[in-house]
Design a protein around this motif. Sequence first.
Motif, PDB file in Angstrom:
ATOM      1  N   PHE A 207       0.832  -1.208   0.000  1.00 15.99           N
ATOM      2  CA  PHE A 207       0.000   0.000   0.000  1.00 15.99           C
ATOM      3  C   PHE A 207       0.868   1.261   0.000  1.00 15.99           C
ATOM      4  O   PHE A 207       0.665   2.168  -0.822  1.00 15.99           O
ATOM      5  N   LEU A 208       1.857   1.320   0.894  1.00 16.99           N
ATOM      6  CA  LEU A 208       2.721   2.498   0.977  1.00 16.99           C
ATOM      7  C   LEU A 208       3.575   2.655  -0.275  1.00 16.99           C
ATOM      8  O   LEU A 208       3.738   3.767  -0.801  1.00 16.99           O
ATOM      9  N   PHE A 209       4.105   1.545  -0.754  1.00 14.10           N
ATOM     10  CA  PHE A 209       4.913   1.594  -1.968  1.00 14.10           C
ATOM     11  C   PHE A 209       4.064   2.011  -3.164  1.00 14.10           C
ATOM     12  O   PHE A 209       4.497   2.821  -4.004  1.00 14.10           O
ATOM     13  N   GLY A 210       2.845   1.482  -3.237  1.00 13.26           N
ATOM     14  CA  GLY A 210       1.956   1.851  -4.341  1.00 13.26           C
ATOM     15  C   GLY A 210       1.585   3.318  -4.301  1.00 13.26           C
ATOM     16  O   GLY A 210       1.543   3.990  -5.335  1.00 13.26           O
ATOM     17  N   GLY A 211       1.329   3.837  -3.092  1.00  9.83           N
ATOM     18  CA  GLY A 211       0.961   5.243  -2.950  1.00  9.83           C
ATOM     19  C   GLY A 211       2.079   6.182  -3.362  1.00  9.83           C
ATOM     20  O   GLY A 211       1.847   7.148  -4.103  1.00  9.83           O
ATOM     21  N   ILE A 212       3.303   5.898  -2.904  1.00 14.80           N
ATOM     22  CA  ILE A 212       4.432   6.784  -3.236  1.00 14.80           C
ATOM     23  C   ILE A 212       4.809   6.646  -4.708  1.00 14.80           C
ATOM     24  O   ILE A 212       5.239   7.617  -5.343  1.00 14.80           O
ATOM     25  N   SER A 213       4.616   5.455  -5.265  1.00 16.70           N
ATOM     26  CA  SER A 213       4.908   5.247  -6.692  1.00 16.70           C
ATOM     27  C   SER A 213       3.924   6.021  -7.565  1.00 16.70           C
ATOM     28  O   SER A 213       4.319   6.677  -8.538  1.00 16.70           O
ATOM     29  N   LEU A 214       2.626   5.939  -7.211  1.00 16.44           N
ATOM     30  CA  LEU A 214       1.615   6.662  -7.970  1.00 16.44           C
ATOM     31  C   LEU A 214       1.846   8.169  -7.858  1.00 16.44           C
ATOM     32  O   LEU A 214       1.713   8.908  -8.852  1.00 16.44           O
ATOM     33  N   TYR A 215       2.209   8.626  -6.663  1.00 18.66           N
ATOM     34  CA  TYR A 215       2.534  10.041  -6.469  1.00 18.66           C
ATOM     35  C   TYR A 215       3.655  10.469  -7.413  1.00 18.66           C
ATOM     36  O   TYR A 215       3.554  11.506  -8.076  1.00 18.66           O
ATOM     37  N   TYR A 216       4.693   9.668  -7.483  1.00 10.84           N
ATOM     38  CA  TYR A 216       5.858  10.014  -8.303  1.00 10.84           C
ATOM     39  C   TYR A 216       5.520   9.986  -9.792  1.00 10.84           C
ATOM     40  O   TYR A 216       5.953  10.871 -10.549  1.00 10.84           O
ATOM     41  N   ILE A 217       4.722   9.022 -10.212  1.00  9.59           N
ATOM     42  CA  ILE A 217       4.331   8.942 -11.623  1.00  9.59           C
ATOM     43  C   ILE A 217       3.540  10.178 -12.026  1.00  9.59           C
ATOM     44  O   ILE A 217       3.792  10.795 -13.078  1.00  9.59           O
ATOM     45  N   ILE A 218       2.563  10.554 -11.181  1.00  8.59           N
ATOM     46  CA  ILE A 218       1.748  11.738 -11.485  1.00  8.59           C
ATOM     47  C   ILE A 218       2.617  12.994 -11.453  1.00  8.59           C
ATOM     48  O   ILE A 218       2.444  13.909 -12.274  1.00  8.59           O
ATOM     49  N   LEU A 219       3.562  13.063 -10.515  1.00  9.79           N
ATOM     50  CA  LEU A 219       4.466  14.202 -10.442  1.00  9.79           C
ATOM     51  C   LEU A 219       5.254  14.357 -11.743  1.00  9.79           C
ATOM     52  O   LEU A 219       5.380  15.465 -12.283  1.00  9.79           O
ATOM     53  N   LYS A 220       5.779  13.252 -12.249  1.00  8.41           N
ATOM     54  CA  LYS A 220       6.549  13.300 -13.501  1.00  8.41           C
ATOM     55  C   LYS A 220       5.681  13.772 -14.659  1.00  8.41           C
ATOM     56  O   LYS A 220       6.141  14.523 -15.530  1.00  8.41           O
ATOM     57  N   ILE A 221       4.415  13.365 -14.665  1.00  2.00           N
ATOM     58  CA  ILE A 221       3.499  13.801 -15.718  1.00  2.00           C
ATOM     59  C   ILE A 221       3.277  15.309 -15.629  1.00  2.00           C
ATOM     60  O   ILE A 221       3.333  16.032 -16.637  1.00  2.00           O
ATOM     61  N   PHE A 222       3.011  15.808 -14.414  1.00  2.00           N
ATOM     62  CA  PHE A 222       2.801  17.241 -14.210  1.00  2.00           C
ATOM     63  C   PHE A 222       4.027  18.044 -14.636  1.00  2.00           C
ATOM     64  O   PHE A 222       3.907  19.077 -15.310  1.00  2.00           O
ATOM     65  N   LEU A 223       5.199  17.593 -14.216  1.00  2.00           N
ATOM     66  CA  LEU A 223       6.430  18.306 -14.565  1.00  2.00           C
ATOM     67  C   LEU A 223       6.642  18.338 -16.068  1.00  2.00           C
ATOM     68  O   LEU A 223       7.074  19.345 -16.633  1.00  2.00           O
ATOM     69  N   SER A 224       6.331  17.224 -16.725  1.00  4.64           N
ATOM     70  CA  SER A 224       6.512  17.135 -18.170  1.00  4.64           C
ATOM     71  C   SER A 224       5.528  18.035 -18.910  1.00  4.64           C
ATOM     72  O   SER A 224       5.908  18.798 -19.806  1.00  4.64           O
ATOM     73  N   VAL A 225       4.253  17.968 -18.528  1.00  2.80           N
ATOM     74  CA  VAL A 225       3.219  18.759 -19.202  1.00  2.80           C
ATOM     75  C   VAL A 225       3.453  20.252 -19.003  1.00  2.80           C
ATOM     76  O   VAL A 225       3.294  21.053 -19.935  1.00  2.80           O
ATOM     77  N   LYS A 226       3.857  20.634 -17.783  1.00  4.25           N
ATOM     78  CA  LYS A 226       4.072  22.052 -17.481  1.00  4.25           C
ATOM     79  C   LYS A 226       5.484  22.525 -17.825  1.00  4.25           C
ATOM     80  O   LYS A 226       5.797  23.700 -17.655  1.00  4.25           O
ATOM     81  N   GLN A 227       6.313  21.587 -18.242  1.00  5.52           N
ATOM     82  CA  GLN A 227       7.706  21.902 -18.595  1.00  5.52           C
ATOM     83  C   GLN A 227       8.436  22.580 -17.426  1.00  5.52           C
ATOM     84  O   GLN A 227       9.011  23.655 -17.551  1.00  5.52           O
ATOM     85  N   LEU A 228       8.364  21.907 -16.275  1.00  8.85           N
ATOM     86  CA  LEU A 228       8.984  22.403 -15.052  1.00  8.85           C
ATOM     87  C   LEU A 228      10.029  21.424 -14.551  1.00  8.85           C
ATOM     88  O   LEU A 228      10.094  20.275 -14.997  1.00  8.85           O
ATOM     89  N   LYS A 229      10.820  21.885 -13.600  1.00  9.79           N
ATOM     90  CA  LYS A 229      11.730  20.998 -12.898  1.00  9.79           C
ATOM     91  C   LYS A 229      11.604  21.277 -11.404  1.00  9.79           C
ATOM     92  O   LYS A 229      11.213  22.375 -10.981  1.00  9.79           O
ATOM     93  N   LEU A 230      11.903  20.287 -10.574  1.00  3.77           N
ATOM     94  CA  LEU A 230      11.777  20.445  -9.134  1.00  3.77           C
ATOM     95  C   LEU A 230      12.763  21.482  -8.608  1.00  3.77           C
ATOM     96  O   LEU A 230      13.886  21.606  -9.121  1.00  3.77           O
ATOM     97  N   LEU A 231      12.330  22.211  -7.587  1.00  2.00           N
ATOM     98  CA  LEU A 231      13.220  23.160  -6.937  1.00  2.00           C
ATOM     99  C   LEU A 231      14.364  22.416  -6.247  1.00  2.00           C
ATOM    100  O   LEU A 231      14.212  21.269  -5.823  1.00  2.00           O
ATOM    101  N   SER A 232      15.475  23.108  -6.095  1.00  2.00           N
ATOM    102  CA  SER A 232      16.601  22.531  -5.347  1.00  2.00           C
ATOM    103  C   SER A 232      16.402  22.668  -3.848  1.00  2.00           C
ATOM    104  O   SER A 232      17.183  22.160  -3.055  1.00  2.00           O
ATOM    105  N   TYR A 233      15.330  23.356  -3.444  1.00  2.00           N
ATOM    106  CA  TYR A 233      15.048  23.601  -2.028  1.00  2.00           C
ATOM    107  C   TYR A 233      14.877  22.282  -1.272  1.00  2.00           C
ATOM    108  O   TYR A 233      14.164  21.386  -1.705  1.00  2.00           O
ATOM    109  N   LEU A 234      15.555  22.160  -0.122  1.00  2.00           N
ATOM    110  CA  LEU A 234      15.529  20.972   0.732  1.00  2.00           C
ATOM    111  C   LEU A 234      16.007  19.722  -0.002  1.00  2.00           C
ATOM    112  O   LEU A 234      15.688  18.599   0.396  1.00  2.00           O
ATOM    113  N   GLY A 235      16.751  19.899  -1.055  1.00  2.00           N
ATOM    114  CA  GLY A 235      17.345  18.758  -1.743  1.00  2.00           C
ATOM    115  C   GLY A 235      16.369  17.924  -2.541  1.00  2.00           C
ATOM    116  O   GLY A 235      16.661  16.794  -2.912  1.00  2.00           O
ATOM    117  N   MET A 236      15.172  18.478  -2.853  1.00  2.00           N
ATOM    118  CA  MET A 236      14.154  17.691  -3.539  1.00  2.00           C
ATOM    119  C   MET A 236      14.590  17.233  -4.922  1.00  2.00           C
ATOM    120  O   MET A 236      14.218  16.159  -5.376  1.00  2.00           O
TER     121      MET A 236
END
Length: 525
Positions: A207-236
């Motif tokens: 359950f936890l692995f599935g939740g964090i995996s789905l979060y990451y997949i959706i994050l990559k989609i958002f970043l790609s569609v919006k043409q963004l990259k993660l901030l360097s803040y807090l080492g993200m």
Amino acid sequence: MIRTEKKENNIFSGISVSAKTAFIACFAAGLLVHLFAFTNIIPNSDGLSRVYDTQQMTVSGRWFLHYASYLNGFIQAPSLIGLISVFFFSISSALTCEILNIKSRLFSALCGITMVVFPCVSYTYMYMFTASAYSVGVFLAVISVYLCRRYKFGFIAGIIPLALATGTYQAYFSVASSLCVCVLMLDIFSSEKTSGILKKAGKYLLFLFGGISLYYIILKIFLSVKQLKLLSYLGMSSLSLSPKAIFSGIVSVYKQFVLSFFVPNREPGVNAAWVFINILVLSAFIGALTVLIRKNKSKISVSKILILLFLIALFPVCSNVMGILSYATPIMKYAYVLAYVLVMAMCSMSFNGIGFTLLSPVSLVTLIFSAVIMLSAQTDNTIYTASATAMRATQTFASNLVSRVESLDGYKSDMEVVIIGVFPNDTYYNENIGFDYIEHYSADPSSAILRNKHIYYYLNDWLNVPWSMPEEQTLITVSESDEFKKMPLYPSSGSVKLIDGRVVVRLSEEYTPLEQYEIDYENRH
């Protein structure tokens, strides 16, 4: 005797009495304890630029925050946000009682109150502009575990709200992971065999692995569609998964846990009184654990004891997963409240049927958690008082600064005003020792202005002074000029001066350039 739930035949009969008790207690306590925050506007430095903000925070990995923020229309409206957030905290407390099978009305009420007055909540309300969305994040994390625990294949359904919770704020993954650990700890005392406990643990891991995996997949989609990259803040943007980095992060998490509960004046909101109360809570935990082991000795094997010890050791890590990546701030540690809730759940199990007399275990535990609630309420309102003091100081400072500029000989309203530096803490500062233990950049008692840009945010959005913040290169060029370096620091005479057709104000010795993550943040969408 501890009163336990009874069946009722009405429209709410499908909801347990303990869940209703937790909801009502949480809702009432939330409105009362946080009343000052809900009836005043006391933003910290981040809130200065968020009078209206659509919360487009995909660059911080919070791709669902924008959607969760629709509830308050992106406006920093304390009363509305307070009502919404307390409502979701109340639902979360009710579901938590269901998940942990807390049947005692007394402990359900204590659980509900504690979950909304825990000091991490007041630090969250310092970011009032996002507090309603964050309460939704807590709710989504809790309901994801509820689905996982209640239904055979609920761990699949629970993956979706867990991903949404993490997409609201990554720290709320810890709420789900630590709640899973609490559930497994309590299941140790059931008649279930070790193999059954391990099977459940495997389900929670999926359950936890599935939740964090789905979060990451959706994050990559958002970043790609919006043409963004993660901030360097807090080492993200550069999380290291090397064994050395992970080991170092886990050590840091244990250190943060100990400092947050058992060492005074090392973490925001933790003083000697808190340490004393936490030692009493630890004593209650040991006492309840001892009673449970004795009462259920026929059901507990050596393997179960080993699993229990492992889960106890795992809790600090699960309650602060973000702490592995960086040193967590107070609002990132909301899952710590589940340490108190776990003890309540264990006391509810171990002392069930014991009378409520003067020196009974139930009375003593109630007294301990009443002290937790009282101290939480004190801490919450100390944070609010300190922050309100800072806002008054900020307004006075900014108003005086505007007057100095406008009274400058030769000043014209269309001139560029270049302010170099931050709030001069060496000249203006708060000496109230009562604020010392809660001080943090999210609740600074001296000023809401921490960086150069915050001055312009405050002038523009709170004083209606339309001085635009100069370009970064202008700030750097002016700060490096010889004429600027000859100027004294504000408020000395000559600290506000006309130079090359613009007004220059020197608050600090030098200008601190924006970091890359700040530049990227300003360009977010």
